[in-house]
Scaffold this motif. Sequence first.
Motif, PDB file in Angstrom:
ATOM      1  N   PRO A  64     -58.698   3.074 -47.061  1.00  0.00           N
ATOM      2  CA  PRO A  64     -58.807   1.781 -47.739  1.00  0.00           C
ATOM      3  C   PRO A  64     -59.908   1.816 -48.800  1.00  0.00           C
ATOM      4  CG  PRO A  64     -58.843   1.525 -45.341  1.00  0.00           C
ATOM      5  CD  PRO A  64     -58.994   2.976 -45.621  1.00  0.00           C
ATOM      6  N   GLY A  65     -59.716   1.059 -49.872  1.00  0.00           N
ATOM      7  CA  GLY A  65     -60.762   0.944 -50.873  1.00  0.00           C
ATOM      8  C   GLY A  65     -62.050   0.442 -50.258  1.00  0.00           C
ATOM      9  N   LEU A  66     -63.178   0.936 -50.756  1.00  0.00           N
ATOM     10  CA  LEU A  66     -64.469   0.570 -50.195  1.00  0.00           C
ATOM     11  C   LEU A  66     -64.810  -0.886 -50.523  1.00  0.00           C
ATOM     12  CD1 LEU A  66     -64.504   3.682 -49.985  1.00  0.00           C
ATOM     13  CD2 LEU A  66     -66.942   3.598 -50.549  1.00  0.00           C
ATOM     14  N   VAL A  67     -65.458  -1.549 -49.569  1.00  0.00           N
ATOM     15  CA  VAL A  67     -65.910  -2.933 -49.722  1.00  0.00           C
ATOM     16  C   VAL A  67     -67.432  -2.910 -49.786  1.00  0.00           C
ATOM     17  CG1 VAL A  67     -65.962  -5.238 -48.696  1.00  0.00           C
ATOM     18  CG2 VAL A  67     -63.902  -3.805 -48.464  1.00  0.00           C
ATOM     19  N   ASP A  68     -67.982  -3.214 -50.947  1.00  0.00           N
ATOM     20  CA  ASP A  68     -69.431  -3.149 -51.179  1.00  0.00           C
ATOM     21  C   ASP A  68     -70.002  -4.561 -51.095  1.00  0.00           C
ATOM     22  OD1 ASP A  68     -72.014  -2.623 -52.012  1.00  0.00           O
ATOM     23  OD2 ASP A  68     -71.406  -1.235 -53.587  1.00  0.00           O
ATOM     24  N   SER A  69     -70.754  -4.820 -50.030  1.00  0.00           N
ATOM     25  CA  SER A  69     -71.205  -6.183 -49.744  1.00  0.00           C
ATOM     26  C   SER A  69     -72.415  -6.630 -50.538  1.00  0.00           C
ATOM     27  CB  SER A  69     -71.505  -6.330 -48.243  1.00  0.00           C
ATOM     28  OG  SER A  69     -72.545  -5.439 -47.844  1.00  0.00           O
ATOM     29  N   LEU A  70     -72.991  -5.761 -51.366  1.00  0.00           N
ATOM     30  CA  LEU A  70     -74.122  -6.179 -52.200  1.00  0.00           C
ATOM     31  C   LEU A  70     -74.162  -5.380 -53.501  1.00  0.00           C
ATOM     32  CD1 LEU A  70     -76.646  -7.879 -52.664  1.00  0.00           C
ATOM     33  CD2 LEU A  70     -77.971  -6.088 -51.524  1.00  0.00           C
ATOM     34  N   VAL A  71     -73.793  -6.053 -54.586  1.00  0.00           N
ATOM     35  CA  VAL A  71     -73.891  -5.469 -55.921  1.00  0.00           C
ATOM     36  C   VAL A  71     -74.422  -6.552 -56.868  1.00  0.00           C
ATOM     37  CG1 VAL A  71     -72.702  -4.289 -57.791  1.00  0.00           C
ATOM     38  CG2 VAL A  71     -71.859  -4.027 -55.457  1.00  0.00           C
ATOM     39  N   HIS A  72     -75.382  -6.177 -57.681  1.00  0.00           N
ATOM     40  CA  HIS A  72     -75.905  -7.111 -58.692  1.00  0.00           C
ATOM     41  C   HIS A  72     -75.019  -6.976 -59.937  1.00  0.00           C
ATOM     42  CE1 HIS A  72     -79.396  -8.228 -56.285  1.00  0.00           C
ATOM     43  NE2 HIS A  72     -79.378  -6.959 -55.884  1.00  0.00           N
TER      44      HIS A  72
ATOM     45  N   THR B 272     -63.647  -3.534 -53.923  1.00  0.00           N
ATOM     46  CA  THR B 272     -64.089  -4.904 -53.649  1.00  0.00           C
ATOM     47  C   THR B 272     -65.606  -4.953 -53.722  1.00  0.00           C
ATOM     48  OG1 THR B 272     -62.198  -5.325 -52.182  1.00  0.00           O
ATOM     49  CG2 THR B 272     -64.074  -6.822 -52.007  1.00  0.00           C
ATOM     50  N   VAL B 273     -66.138  -5.881 -54.505  1.00  0.00           N
ATOM     51  CA  VAL B 273     -67.583  -6.048 -54.597  1.00  0.00           C
ATOM     52  C   VAL B 273     -67.949  -7.500 -54.338  1.00  0.00           C
ATOM     53  CG1 VAL B 273     -67.930  -4.128 -56.202  1.00  0.00           C
ATOM     54  CG2 VAL B 273     -67.497  -6.427 -57.106  1.00  0.00           C
ATOM     55  N   ILE B 274     -69.144  -7.690 -53.769  1.00  0.00           N
ATOM     56  CA  ILE B 274     -69.687  -9.036 -53.603  1.00  0.00           C
ATOM     57  C   ILE B 274     -70.987  -9.102 -54.381  1.00  0.00           C
ATOM     58  CG2 ILE B 274     -70.531 -10.804 -52.022  1.00  0.00           C
ATOM     59  CD1 ILE B 274     -68.034  -8.171 -50.878  1.00  0.00           C
ATOM     60  N   GLY B 275     -71.026  -9.970 -55.389  1.00  0.00           N
ATOM     61  CA  GLY B 275     -72.156 -10.057 -56.292  1.00  0.00           C
ATOM     62  C   GLY B 275     -73.222 -11.002 -55.770  1.00  0.00           C
ATOM     63  N   ALA B 276     -74.471 -10.746 -56.186  1.00  0.00           N
ATOM     64  CA  ALA B 276     -75.591 -11.567 -55.729  1.00  0.00           C
ATOM     65  C   ALA B 276     -76.685 -11.608 -56.779  1.00  0.00           C
ATOM     66  CB  ALA B 276     -76.153 -11.012 -54.423  1.00  0.00           C
TER      67      ALA B 276
ATOM     68  N   ILE C 133     -60.412  -5.055 -60.177  1.00  0.00           N
ATOM     69  CA  ILE C 133     -60.865  -4.978 -58.792  1.00  0.00           C
ATOM     70  C   ILE C 133     -61.015  -6.387 -58.237  1.00  0.00           C
ATOM     71  CG2 ILE C 133     -62.004  -2.761 -59.147  1.00  0.00           C
ATOM     72  CD1 ILE C 133     -64.688  -4.253 -59.140  1.00  0.00           C
ATOM     73  N   SER C 134     -61.417  -6.495 -56.978  1.00  0.00           N
ATOM     74  CA  SER C 134     -61.636  -7.801 -56.367  1.00  0.00           C
ATOM     75  C   SER C 134     -63.138  -8.068 -56.301  1.00  0.00           C
ATOM     76  CB  SER C 134     -61.049  -7.831 -54.953  1.00  0.00           C
ATOM     77  OG  SER C 134     -59.646  -7.630 -54.986  1.00  0.00           O
ATOM     78  N   ALA C 135     -63.548  -9.230 -56.780  1.00  0.00           N
ATOM     79  CA  ALA C 135     -64.970  -9.558 -56.819  1.00  0.00           C
ATOM     80  C   ALA C 135     -65.206 -10.953 -56.259  1.00  0.00           C
ATOM     81  CB  ALA C 135     -65.503  -9.465 -58.248  1.00  0.00           C
ATOM     82  N   TYR C 136     -66.210 -11.048 -55.411  1.00  0.00           N
ATOM     83  CA  TYR C 136     -66.657 -12.308 -54.823  1.00  0.00           C
ATOM     84  C   TYR C 136     -68.159 -12.404 -55.071  1.00  0.00           C
ATOM     85  CZ  TYR C 136     -62.213 -11.611 -52.366  1.00  0.00           C
ATOM     86  OH  TYR C 136     -60.907 -11.382 -52.071  1.00  0.00           O
ATOM     87  N   CYS C 137     -68.776 -13.490 -54.632  1.00  0.00           N
ATOM     88  CA  CYS C 137     -70.224 -13.582 -54.801  1.00  0.00           C
ATOM     89  C   CYS C 137     -70.822 -14.542 -53.787  1.00  0.00           C
ATOM     90  CB  CYS C 137     -70.604 -13.973 -56.221  1.00  0.00           C
ATOM     91  SG  CYS C 137     -69.824 -15.453 -56.866  1.00  0.00           S
ATOM     92  N   TYR C 138     -72.156 -14.484 -53.725  1.00  0.00           N
ATOM     93  CA  TYR C 138     -72.939 -15.398 -52.903  1.00  0.00           C
ATOM     94  C   TYR C 138     -73.605 -16.422 -53.805  1.00  0.00           C
ATOM     95  CZ  TYR C 138     -72.696 -11.309 -49.767  1.00  0.00           C
ATOM     96  OH  TYR C 138     -72.272 -10.242 -49.014  1.00  0.00           O
ATOM     97  N   THR C 139     -73.755 -17.642 -53.313  1.00  0.00           N
ATOM     98  CA  THR C 139     -74.611 -18.604 -53.978  1.00  0.00           C
ATOM     99  C   THR C 139     -76.049 -18.358 -53.532  1.00  0.00           C
ATOM    100  OG1 THR C 139     -74.864 -20.945 -54.553  1.00  0.00           O
ATOM    101  CG2 THR C 139     -74.449 -20.434 -52.226  1.00  0.00           C
ATOM    102  N   GLY C 140     -77.017 -18.994 -54.195  1.00  0.00           N
ATOM    103  CA  GLY C 140     -78.410 -18.812 -53.813  1.00  0.00           C
ATOM    104  C   GLY C 140     -79.017 -17.541 -54.380  1.00  0.00           C
TER     105      GLY C 140
ATOM    106  N   THR D 147     -65.344  -2.798 -41.521  1.00  0.00           N
ATOM    107  CA  THR D 147     -66.429  -3.589 -40.942  1.00  0.00           C
ATOM    108  C   THR D 147     -66.938  -4.645 -41.910  1.00  0.00           C
ATOM    109  OG1 THR D 147     -67.106  -1.921 -39.323  1.00  0.00           O
ATOM    110  CG2 THR D 147     -68.773  -3.516 -40.009  1.00  0.00           C
ATOM    111  N   PRO D 148     -67.329  -4.284 -43.156  1.00  0.00           N
ATOM    112  CA  PRO D 148     -67.747  -5.357 -44.068  1.00  0.00           C
ATOM    113  C   PRO D 148     -66.629  -6.349 -44.372  1.00  0.00           C
ATOM    114  CG  PRO D 148     -67.632  -3.239 -45.220  1.00  0.00           C
ATOM    115  CD  PRO D 148     -67.533  -2.948 -43.766  1.00  0.00           C
ATOM    116  N   ALA D 149     -65.387  -5.877 -44.486  1.00  0.00           N
ATOM    117  CA  ALA D 149     -64.279  -6.798 -44.759  1.00  0.00           C
ATOM    118  C   ALA D 149     -64.122  -7.810 -43.635  1.00  0.00           C
ATOM    119  CB  ALA D 149     -62.987  -6.012 -44.953  1.00  0.00           C
ATOM    120  N   LYS D 150     -64.225  -7.336 -42.402  1.00  0.00           N
ATOM    121  CA  LYS D 150     -64.081  -8.243 -41.259  1.00  0.00           C
ATOM    122  C   LYS D 150     -65.232  -9.230 -41.195  1.00  0.00           C
ATOM    123  CE  LYS D 150     -63.369  -8.266 -36.245  1.00  0.00           C
ATOM    124  NZ  LYS D 150     -63.213  -7.419 -35.016  1.00  0.00           N
TER     125      LYS D 150
END
Length: 388
Positions: free
Chosen positions: A54-62, A91-95, A120-127, A334-337
């Motif tokens: 599966p494509g890697l899921v990176d839970s923290l990218v600026h 998949t990346v999650i921006g912060a 790609i798929s990108a999400y983010c955190y508020t704050g 694990t990060p995806a779940k």
Amino acid sequence: MLTLIKNVECYSPSPLGTVDILIANNAVAHIARDISMHSPSLNIIDGSDLIALPGLVDSLVHISGGGGEGGFHTRTPQMQLSDASLHGVTTVIGALGTDATTRTLPDLVAKAKGLNIEGISAYCYTGSYHLPARTITGNVTDDVVLIDCIIGVGEVAIADHRAAEPTFQALAEVAAQARTGGMISGKAGIVYIHTGDGKRQLSVLHDVVDNTDIPASQFYPTHINRNQSLLDAGIAWTQKGGVIDMTTSTNKQFIEEGEIPAAEAVAYCLNKGVPANCLSMSSDGNASLPIFDDVGQFVGLEVGKVGSLFGAFKALVLQHNVSLENAIAIVSSTPAKRLKLHHKGKIEVGCDADIVLCKKTTLDIVHVVARGKQLVKHSKVLIKGMFE
């Protein structure tokens, strides 16, 4: 849009043996031993001598860049599409981090939307590091509920001289707000935690979990491989049902000061009995990695690399003898779940077609497919970002 991957050894992350994988539009449509079909629009990828994961899921990218410790001219650059795709990150999650003044949440959300358009798929955190959290709508709950790409709050800093030294009450309140937003919207509502090297370590997280009804799974602490003491504290956190995350971007000075390379830290945890579903790694891509001289003066910086995540994955398997199934879980399922991205982190019918094809012996990346579109072919970028 049809793609057929033939004769590939597939890990979902559990091993499925040698199969064919049919991709229709953006999803996995069928997995079987021998799929035979003909279409003028069919893209066939030969998977012989390759493995699919599966494509890697990176839970923290600026993704929109970060602030540097050396002044305005040291602000780090934005992430480009190929920074992720070439290295199997789909998949990346921006912060935001320390700098929530010159780096803003609207810009972060716009960057995430742009990456989604590019492939790609990108999400983010508020704050950001500090509490009370900066938001777009006025509060954390509304940001999580109303803004499609926001899945939680972070990276909230603890045990760090740059943190707002969040109290038990402040952290409990923001966790409750994020949790409520997640429940209403069906998202994770996660509180992503930047952990510094301060003496308090994870104590404030324990205070919240021990004295409220908020479970440990609501928090996602990263940078746990800063030093051996923090790593051992992280293992204790997993015993409450929490997950811990290791940072793969580093530099020579960090290692000399006691930071443990991410793959080594994960292998240590596995040997201590921590299950793979309580461990993950993230790149901290595009963060600033400051370099200081002997008297603590800033002399330069390096920039975190999204590609370091795949490098650490390879090190898990090739240097630390972690099973492919566990290593893949640590960087994908694990990060995806934990982030409730249920269509990510696995190769299954109906899930997003985020697939990395690697050489069996070296794990070098050959092809990358994200949401059904081939972004990397024969180790070369096939589709670039708008300004690459």
